[in-house]
Design a protein around this motif. Structure first.
Motif, PDB file in Angstrom:
ATOM      1  N   GLU A 151      -7.041  -7.707   1.424  1.00 47.66           N
ATOM      2  CA  GLU A 151      -7.677  -6.887   0.385  1.00 47.66           C
ATOM      3  C   GLU A 151      -7.899  -5.445   0.804  1.00 47.66           C
ATOM      4  O   GLU A 151      -8.464  -4.661   0.042  1.00 47.66           O
ATOM      5  CB  GLU A 151      -9.017  -7.526  -0.028  1.00 47.66           C
ATOM      6  CG  GLU A 151      -8.814  -8.882  -0.697  1.00 47.66           C
ATOM      7  CD  GLU A 151     -10.131  -9.597  -1.001  1.00 47.66           C
ATOM      8  OE1 GLU A 151     -11.203  -8.972  -0.821  1.00 47.66           O
ATOM      9  OE2 GLU A 151     -10.074 -10.775  -1.411  1.00 47.66           O
ATOM     10  N   ARG A 152      -7.486  -5.090   2.009  1.00 46.15           N
ATOM     11  CA  ARG A 152      -7.746  -3.725   2.510  1.00 46.15           C
ATOM     12  C   ARG A 152      -7.077  -2.682   1.600  1.00 46.15           C
ATOM     13  O   ARG A 152      -6.056  -2.959   0.970  1.00 46.15           O
ATOM     14  CB  ARG A 152      -7.268  -3.565   3.958  1.00 46.15           C
ATOM     15  CG  ARG A 152      -5.768  -3.632   4.131  1.00 46.15           C
ATOM     16  CD  ARG A 152      -5.392  -3.951   5.579  1.00 46.15           C
ATOM     17  NE  ARG A 152      -3.967  -4.201   5.689  1.00 46.15           N
ATOM     18  CZ  ARG A 152      -3.073  -3.265   6.024  1.00 46.15           C
ATOM     19  NH1 ARG A 152      -3.448  -2.031   6.286  1.00 46.15           N
ATOM     20  NH2 ARG A 152      -1.794  -3.561   6.091  1.00 46.15           N
ATOM     21  N   ASP A 153      -7.692  -1.501   1.565  1.00 47.74           N
ATOM     22  CA  ASP A 153      -7.097  -0.422   0.772  1.00 47.74           C
ATOM     23  C   ASP A 153      -6.608   0.716   1.684  1.00 47.74           C
ATOM     24  O   ASP A 153      -6.246   1.780   1.211  1.00 47.74           O
ATOM     25  CB  ASP A 153      -8.074   0.089  -0.290  1.00 47.74           C
ATOM     26  CG  ASP A 153      -9.400   0.519   0.306  1.00 47.74           C
ATOM     27  OD1 ASP A 153      -9.508   0.561   1.563  1.00 47.74           O
ATOM     28  OD2 ASP A 153     -10.338   0.791  -0.469  1.00 47.74           O
ATOM     29  N   GLN A 154      -6.591   0.464   2.976  1.00 47.33           N
ATOM     30  CA  GLN A 154      -6.024   1.460   3.901  1.00 47.33           C
ATOM     31  C   GLN A 154      -5.434   0.777   5.119  1.00 47.33           C
ATOM     32  O   GLN A 154      -5.685  -0.373   5.373  1.00 47.33           O
ATOM     33  CB  GLN A 154      -7.095   2.463   4.346  1.00 47.33           C
ATOM     34  CG  GLN A 154      -8.271   1.816   5.035  1.00 47.33           C
ATOM     35  CD  GLN A 154      -9.216   2.847   5.660  1.00 47.33           C
ATOM     36  OE1 GLN A 154      -8.813   3.890   6.131  1.00 47.33           O
ATOM     37  NE2 GLN A 154     -10.494   2.541   5.652  1.00 47.33           N
ATOM     38  N   LEU A 181       0.827  -1.220   0.000  1.00 47.33           N
ATOM     39  CA  LEU A 181       0.000   0.000   0.000  1.00 47.33           C
ATOM     40  C   LEU A 181       0.859   1.267   0.000  1.00 47.33           C
ATOM     41  O   LEU A 181       0.439   2.299  -0.514  1.00 47.33           O
ATOM     42  CB  LEU A 181      -0.937   0.023   1.223  1.00 47.33           C
ATOM     43  CG  LEU A 181      -2.166  -0.878   1.140  1.00 47.33           C
ATOM     44  CD1 LEU A 181      -2.893  -0.899   2.492  1.00 47.33           C
ATOM     45  CD2 LEU A 181      -3.130  -0.408   0.047  1.00 47.33           C
ATOM     46  N   ASP A 182       2.042   1.181   0.562  1.00 45.75           N
ATOM     47  CA  ASP A 182       2.935   2.344   0.566  1.00 45.75           C
ATOM     48  C   ASP A 182       3.294   2.749  -0.867  1.00 45.75           C
ATOM     49  O   ASP A 182       3.558   3.922  -1.137  1.00 45.75           O
ATOM     50  CB  ASP A 182       4.214   2.040   1.369  1.00 45.75           C
ATOM     51  CG  ASP A 182       5.130   3.271   1.493  1.00 45.75           C
ATOM     52  OD1 ASP A 182       4.670   4.286   2.037  1.00 45.75           O
ATOM     53  OD2 ASP A 182       6.289   3.204   1.033  1.00 45.75           O
ATOM     54  N   ILE A 238      -7.126   7.588   0.577  1.00 43.21           N
ATOM     55  CA  ILE A 238      -7.701   6.535   1.428  1.00 43.21           C
ATOM     56  C   ILE A 238      -6.726   6.135   2.541  1.00 43.21           C
ATOM     57  O   ILE A 238      -7.109   5.990   3.694  1.00 43.21           O
ATOM     58  CB  ILE A 238      -8.086   5.293   0.577  1.00 43.21           C
ATOM     59  CG1 ILE A 238      -9.150   5.697  -0.456  1.00 43.21           C
ATOM     60  CG2 ILE A 238      -8.607   4.170   1.471  1.00 43.21           C
ATOM     61  CD1 ILE A 238      -9.513   4.604  -1.435  1.00 43.21           C
ATOM     62  N   THR A 239      -5.433   5.983   2.174  1.00 45.61           N
ATOM     63  CA  THR A 239      -4.473   5.548   3.200  1.00 45.61           C
ATOM     64  C   THR A 239      -4.114   6.690   4.152  1.00 45.61           C
ATOM     65  O   THR A 239      -3.689   6.438   5.273  1.00 45.61           O
ATOM     66  CB  THR A 239      -3.144   5.041   2.574  1.00 45.61           C
ATOM     67  OG1 THR A 239      -2.525   6.124   1.855  1.00 45.61           O
ATOM     68  CG2 THR A 239      -3.378   3.877   1.636  1.00 45.61           C
ATOM     69  N   GLY A 240      -4.298   7.941   3.707  1.00 43.36           N
ATOM     70  CA  GLY A 240      -3.951   9.088   4.557  1.00 43.36           C
ATOM     71  C   GLY A 240      -2.453   9.336   4.640  1.00 43.36           C
ATOM     72  O   GLY A 240      -1.990  10.096   5.474  1.00 43.36           O
ATOM     73  N   LYS A 241      -1.648   8.663   3.796  1.00 44.13           N
ATOM     74  CA  LYS A 241      -0.228   9.023   3.767  1.00 44.13           C
ATOM     75  C   LYS A 241       0.299   9.084   2.331  1.00 44.13           C
ATOM     76  O   LYS A 241      -0.296   8.510   1.415  1.00 44.13           O
ATOM     77  CB  LYS A 241       0.637   8.108   4.652  1.00 44.13           C
ATOM     78  CG  LYS A 241       0.393   6.630   4.543  1.00 44.13           C
ATOM     79  CD  LYS A 241       1.297   5.872   5.527  1.00 44.13           C
ATOM     80  CE  LYS A 241       1.273   4.375   5.205  1.00 44.13           C
ATOM     81  NZ  LYS A 241       2.164   3.577   6.021  1.00 44.13           N
ATOM     82  N   ASN A 242       1.387   9.797   2.175  1.00 41.53           N
ATOM     83  CA  ASN A 242       1.941   9.988   0.842  1.00 41.53           C
ATOM     84  C   ASN A 242       2.475   8.685   0.256  1.00 41.53           C
ATOM     85  O   ASN A 242       2.978   7.833   0.984  1.00 41.53           O
ATOM     86  CB  ASN A 242       3.084  11.009   0.893  1.00 41.53           C
ATOM     87  CG  ASN A 242       2.575  12.367   1.326  1.00 41.53           C
ATOM     88  OD1 ASN A 242       1.443  12.742   1.023  1.00 41.53           O
ATOM     89  ND2 ASN A 242       3.403  13.103   2.064  1.00 41.53           N
TER      90      ASN A 242
END
Lengths: 291, 291
Positions: free
Chosen positions: B288-291, B219-220, B227-231
């Motif tokens: 499967e999470r997107d955050q 995800l990084d 959605i993740t709230g980070k760059n």
């Protein structure tokens, strides 16, 4: 009291054995060990052991609780000394934790000592589960937001504006008093003391907690820096409100004597129930200490 | 699984009621509350409640342990974000604790959440003393120098030099894995599960802990910042060793699938002993999470 004094060294080694046994980072171990070894006079463990003796209970039963309280006291000093808090380079004449290990490691070492303090109690299978969980609750209540942590916060906020003597007493009751009462309450839990005795000993510990703080403030002005390990007037320089700034030096000394008398009076009332000789020596030691 | 999901909100309110009830500093309360409310998806409480359901045990019994684990997770983020550590201004799209409250207060608020986590368990009189003290030991072991704190330290040290995949796995096992295993072990303690089931579920939680971390690293690179709230690529920019940096993006995805298969295989082996449907959904959710 020889017994309880000789037991203070056992607290340090008990802490270090625990820290060494259950760890996966040499750096965390070394940084935690540094501050445990640089640690102070062990007054809180001494109080716990002396209270156990007064209650006619084997002092070895207090080893884990005394270790936990000393670990919490040590972590609070590491975090207090950080640049974002009091920003102190020296503590008892030695470089503070973050000066040696860096800020990030000092924060983690403090977290570690707090975290492991409860683990030390949990792992003490010599005590019943009932007693262990009561110790966790009592100590966490004294060291957390109902006690020490709120006291540290109120103390920081008090530096920014005028503060009254009442407010000063409240701050100290939380900041230092709670962790002086905790060893006495812990001893009562371990000894399964009757409520009447527990209540009187808690009153006693609150009185000597105030006595301890007044003496601290007097030593800040009159202490020998070579013995206290800190510069004269360091609290005054930071604009901290102290018993001396509020009452004057002579006023603070009178307040000290009053607390001493009050502490002895409570012990007089307990004389038929417990052996008070050791606790009397503690009062004297708190009032006459030079560091 | 509706039950365990709906229970996540109860964890936040349980934490906030505890924090509000037993405090003597509004600032400490507000700073602690800020990060609890800014808190994440509650995956650790979800895991604890789902494991309790699998073990056919009333999930309300897990409220204090889930709260404690979530408080510890939250404190670790507050301290991790400090300038002396990762120096992050944003967390899940919101300003980090020290940006709002200042560094000193953020340190104390983190200390407070760690300290009070054990108090929440100690005060839960619905659980026996035996179960409460086992929970304290299990959680303190996962969050302290045998787990998370050592993982944080090793992670900081790993940034300074080349790191192998083996080392990366060790770091993550401590840094994030231990606090993903803890809720599963806590559920087994509360449900008084037989050793065979406890052992299998611990293996399961270790596998999904690794799965969770691999997904984090993917995800990084591939996540949607909204959605993740980070760059994107923030770990890579800090020079952190990740599963993607070690295995490449496709290699990391293959490793993720392998862990998924391994997790399902453990659940297959438990099918005759416990109800595994909820835990299967957790595996899917982690993968499967997107955050």
């Amino acid at each position: 009291m020889e017994n309880s004094i000789s037991y203070i060294d056992k607290v340090k080694s008990h802490i270090l054995v625990h820290l060494k046994t259950y760890q996966h980072s040499e750096t965390i171990y070394n940084a935690s060990k540094y501050s445990v070894e640089a640690g102070g006079k062990g007054l809180r463990p001494l109080l716990l052991f002396t209270a156990l003796e007064a209650l006619n209970t084997d002092i070895s039963k207090g080893l884990s609780a005394a270790s936990a309280i000393e670990m919490i006291h040590t972590y609070s000093l590491i975090h207090d000394d950080l640049p974002a808090m009091d920003n102190d380079d020296l503590r008892r004449g030695k470089p503070t934790n973050h000066i040696i290990f860096g800020e990030g490691t000092a924060i983690l070492a403090g977290d570690n000592l707090l975290n492991e303090s409860f683990n030390v109690i949990a792992k003490d299978k010599e005590l019943s589960a009932e007693i262990r969980i009561k110790l966790v609750e009592t100590i966490a209540t004294a060291s957390g937001q109902a006690g020490m942590i709120s006291g540290q916060m109120l103390d920081i906020e008090a530096e920014e504006r005028p503060t009254s003597l009442d407010e000063l007493e409240t701050i100290h009751a939380y900041k230092t008093g709670a962790l002086i009462t905790a060893p006495v309450t812990a001893a009562c839990i371990i000894a399964e003391a009757v409520p009447e005795v527990t209540e009187s000993l808690q009153n006693f510990s609150e009185v000597i907690g105030v006595l301890f703080q007044i003496k601290d403030d007097i030593l800040d002005i009159e202490g020998n820096p070579k013995i206290t390990g800190k510069n004269i007037g360091s609290d005054a320089k930071k604009g901290k409100v102290t018993y001396v700034s509020e009452l004057g030096l002579e006023g603070a000394k009178t307040a000290l004597q009053q607390k001493e008398t009050e502490a002895y009076r409570i012990l007089d009332s307990l004389d038929e129930l417990i052996e008070t000789a050791g606790l009397r020596k503690i009062v004297q030691m708190f009032a006459e200490r030079d560091q």
